[in-house]
Write a protein that holds these residues in place. Structure first.
Motif, PDB file in Angstrom:
ATOM      1  N   ALA A  98       0.835  -1.207   0.000  1.00 29.54           N
ATOM      2  CA  ALA A  98       0.000   0.000   0.000  1.00 29.54           C
ATOM      3  C   ALA A  98       0.868   1.254   0.000  1.00 29.54           C
ATOM      4  N   ARG A  99       1.928   1.258   0.783  1.00 27.27           N
ATOM      5  CA  ARG A  99       2.832   2.414   0.788  1.00 27.27           C
ATOM      6  C   ARG A  99       3.487   2.598  -0.577  1.00 27.27           C
ATOM      7  N   GLY A 100       3.816   1.493  -1.231  1.00 24.98           N
ATOM      8  CA  GLY A 100       4.379   1.581  -2.575  1.00 24.98           C
ATOM      9  C   GLY A 100       3.401   2.202  -3.557  1.00 24.98           C
ATOM     10  N   LEU A 101       2.149   1.813  -3.474  1.00 33.28           N
ATOM     11  CA  LEU A 101       1.111   2.358  -4.353  1.00 33.28           C
ATOM     12  C   LEU A 101       0.889   3.846  -4.084  1.00 33.28           C
ATOM     13  N   ILE A 102       0.777   4.212  -2.823  1.00 34.16           N
ATOM     14  CA  ILE A 102       0.564   5.614  -2.465  1.00 34.16           C
ATOM     15  C   ILE A 102       1.755   6.461  -2.923  1.00 34.16           C
ATOM     16  N   GLY A 103       2.965   5.938  -2.743  1.00 30.20           N
ATOM     17  CA  GLY A 103       4.159   6.642  -3.233  1.00 30.20           C
ATOM     18  C   GLY A 103       4.149   6.794  -4.742  1.00 30.20           C
ATOM     19  N   PHE A 104       3.757   5.761  -5.447  1.00 29.48           N
ATOM     20  CA  PHE A 104       3.666   5.796  -6.906  1.00 29.48           C
ATOM     21  C   PHE A 104       2.686   6.876  -7.352  1.00 29.48           C
ATOM     22  N   LEU A 105       1.585   7.005  -6.636  1.00 29.46           N
ATOM     23  CA  LEU A 105       0.570   8.004  -6.967  1.00 29.46           C
ATOM     24  C   LEU A 105       0.998   9.417  -6.587  1.00 29.46           C
ATOM     25  N   GLY A 106       1.995   9.503  -5.704  1.00 25.06           N
ATOM     26  CA  GLY A 106       2.495  10.811  -5.306  1.00 25.06           C
ATOM     27  C   GLY A 106       1.578  11.556  -4.351  1.00 25.06           C
ATOM     28  N   VAL A 107       0.827  10.806  -3.562  1.00 21.14           N
ATOM     29  CA  VAL A 107      -0.063  11.440  -2.590  1.00 21.14           C
ATOM     30  C   VAL A 107       0.413  11.113  -1.177  1.00 21.14           C
ATOM     31  N   GLU A 108      -0.143  11.824  -0.215  1.00 16.56           N
ATOM     32  CA  GLU A 108       0.274  11.672   1.169  1.00 16.56           C
ATOM     33  C   GLU A 108      -0.244  10.368   1.767  1.00 16.56           C
ATOM     34  N   TRP A 109       0.597   9.737   2.571  1.00 16.94           N
ATOM     35  CA  TRP A 109       0.223   8.500   3.254  1.00 16.94           C
ATOM     36  C   TRP A 109      -0.622   8.814   4.479  1.00 16.94           C
ATOM     37  N   TYR A 110      -1.677   8.048   4.670  1.00 19.25           N
ATOM     38  CA  TYR A 110      -2.492   8.105   5.876  1.00 19.25           C
ATOM     39  C   TYR A 110      -2.608   6.694   6.416  1.00 19.25           C
ATOM     40  N   ASP A 111      -2.452   6.530   7.718  1.00 24.47           N
ATOM     41  CA  ASP A 111      -2.572   5.202   8.315  1.00 24.47           C
ATOM     42  C   ASP A 111      -3.939   4.581   8.054  1.00 24.47           C
ATOM     43  N   ALA A 112      -4.939   5.417   7.797  1.00 28.23           N
ATOM     44  CA  ALA A 112      -6.283   4.906   7.494  1.00 28.23           C
ATOM     45  C   ALA A 112      -6.290   4.055   6.232  1.00 28.23           C
ATOM     46  N   CYS A 113      -5.254   4.178   5.408  1.00 29.21           N
ATOM     47  CA  CYS A 113      -5.166   3.329   4.203  1.00 29.21           C
ATOM     48  C   CYS A 113      -5.169   1.851   4.574  1.00 29.21           C
ATOM     49  N   LEU A 114      -4.661   1.536   5.740  1.00 31.47           N
ATOM     50  CA  LEU A 114      -4.606   0.144   6.184  1.00 31.47           C
ATOM     51  C   LEU A 114      -5.901  -0.300   6.853  1.00 31.47           C
ATOM     52  N   HIS A 115      -6.800   0.648   7.103  1.00 26.19           N
ATOM     53  CA  HIS A 115      -8.063   0.353   7.789  1.00 26.19           C
ATOM     54  C   HIS A 115      -9.248   0.743   6.910  1.00 26.19           C
ATOM     55  N   PHE A 116      -9.084   0.566   5.608  1.00 36.97           N
ATOM     56  CA  PHE A 116     -10.092   0.962   4.620  1.00 36.97           C
ATOM     57  C   PHE A 116     -11.454   0.344   4.909  1.00 36.97           C
ATOM     58  N   HIS A 117     -11.450  -0.856   5.453  1.00 35.07           N
ATOM     59  CA  HIS A 117     -12.697  -1.586   5.691  1.00 35.07           C
ATOM     60  C   HIS A 117     -13.485  -1.041   6.881  1.00 35.07           C
ATOM     61  N   GLU A 118     -12.880  -0.139   7.648  1.00 35.14           N
ATOM     62  CA  GLU A 118     -13.552   0.416   8.822  1.00 35.14           C
ATOM     63  C   GLU A 118     -14.240   1.751   8.540  1.00 35.14           C
ATOM     64  N   THR A 119     -14.094   2.263   7.341  1.00 38.52           N
ATOM     65  CA  THR A 119     -14.695   3.549   7.012  1.00 38.52           C
ATOM     66  C   THR A 119     -16.219   3.468   7.036  1.00 38.52           C
ATOM     67  N   GLU A 120     -16.843   4.570   7.322  1.00 37.86           N
ATOM     68  CA  GLU A 120     -18.300   4.596   7.376  1.00 37.86           C
ATOM     69  C   GLU A 120     -18.898   5.358   6.190  1.00 37.86           C
ATOM     70  N   ARG A 121     -18.070   5.681   5.217  1.00 45.62           N
ATOM     71  CA  ARG A 121     -18.579   6.411   4.064  1.00 45.62           C
ATOM     72  C   ARG A 121     -19.560   5.554   3.271  1.00 45.62           C
ATOM     73  N   THR A 122     -20.391   6.193   2.498  1.00 42.12           N
ATOM     74  CA  THR A 122     -21.360   5.497   1.670  1.00 42.12           C
ATOM     75  C   THR A 122     -20.652   4.876   0.474  1.00 42.12           C
ATOM     76  N   VAL A 123     -20.991   3.655   0.169  1.00 38.81           N
ATOM     77  CA  VAL A 123     -20.444   2.950  -0.988  1.00 38.81           C
ATOM     78  C   VAL A 123     -21.622   2.546  -1.857  1.00 38.81           C
ATOM     79  N   ARG A 124     -21.602   2.968  -3.108  1.00 40.98           N
ATOM     80  CA  ARG A 124     -22.735   2.709  -4.000  1.00 40.98           C
ATOM     81  C   ARG A 124     -22.318   1.861  -5.190  1.00 40.98           C
ATOM     82  N   THR A 125     -21.815   0.694  -4.919  1.00 39.20           N
ATOM     83  CA  THR A 125     -21.443  -0.238  -5.980  1.00 39.20           C
ATOM     84  C   THR A 125     -22.033  -1.603  -5.635  1.00 39.20           C
TER      85      THR A 125
END
Length: 72
Positions: free
Chosen positions: A28-55
């Protein structure tokens, strides 16, 4: 992936499934670095988010990384 790397004139970041499952943080850190965006520890806890998912696969978004599909 070799085909797409030849025909698409863009940088492609390879994310082998087995390596990602075995070491999520490093991959995940490699991917975020490749994208050139800031790392957030929440990247490792993606499944805990409460945002709406419409797929159709919205239930999968709420699941942590699992290894039961390795070598399938």
């Amino acid at each position: 992936m070799r085909h797409w790397a030849k025909v698409v004139p863009l940088a492609i970041h390879d994310m082998p499934y087995e390596e990602t499952v075995a070491d999520l943080e490093t991959r995940a850190r490699g991917l975020i670095g490749f994208l050139g965006v800031e790392w957030y520890d929440a990247c490792l806890h993606f499944h805990e988010t409460e945002r709406t998912v419409r797929t159709p696969s919205r239930w999968q978004v709420r699941q942590p990384i699992y290894s039961s599909s390795v070598e399938r």
